[in-house]
Design an enzyme around this catalytic site. Sequence first.
Site: not given
Length: 260
Positions: A44, A71-72
């Site tokens: 992130n 997941n990012h």
Amino acid sequence: MKEHVRVLMLGDVSGSAGMGALFLGLSSLVRDVKADFVIINGENASAGFGIAVQDYQNLKKMGADVITSGNHIWQKDEIFSILEGNDDILRPLNYPEPCIGHGYTVRKKGAFTIAVINAQGRVMMSPIDDPFKRVDKVLRDIKKETPLVFVDFHAEDTLEKEAFAFAFDGRVTAVVGTHTHVQTADEKILPGGCAYITDLGITGVTDAVIGSDPQKSIERQLTQLPIKSEVASGESHIQGVVIEADATTGKAVSIERIDR
């Protein structure tokens, strides 16, 4: 040769606030906790979603030996070439086979050879491959190279995280949770010598909604509209753990929570 290794593992870096906190405080933290190796979840780092090439380069310059994700990691197309060509930045191991990138790495630094595995949970997340089976499979080869194995388990559900840790207790040095951005107070050594914490926390603003601007988050809840989150500004923290382990057996001897 040193008998024990000290590994610093830091929670999800949230935007410029988190990157700024690392720029100002990582080197002194590494010195203070006497860390031999640094693992940072950087998924992130770029405005709260994904990681850009410059973020990757800056994290490396600041002292990250391995960057994990979740997941990012797929948010920024520009990082794909870095994922494909470098094994010091990981994507979760259990994404299906066509996905680019590396799910684990084995790296030598000084007197130590350290393996880092990145896996992702499936409860309340994408229905990707089974993390238990995928990690079990790669461990067979990893353990031929080193007993020191540190796992970033990027997952939502506490039950899944704890079950995963107990499943690999005695086989890996540590299982640390990431993803929820809220540091838990359950750090411990499991019976087989695996260090565990449900979530490392956040490297970013803690007086926020998992690192995001509270007003935007409230508006999203009230309207149920897909309002874009914005990284919060304010006082930033560096959160994570430092784990000390026996370099011969791979078993953890201590885990200390960090909130600076």
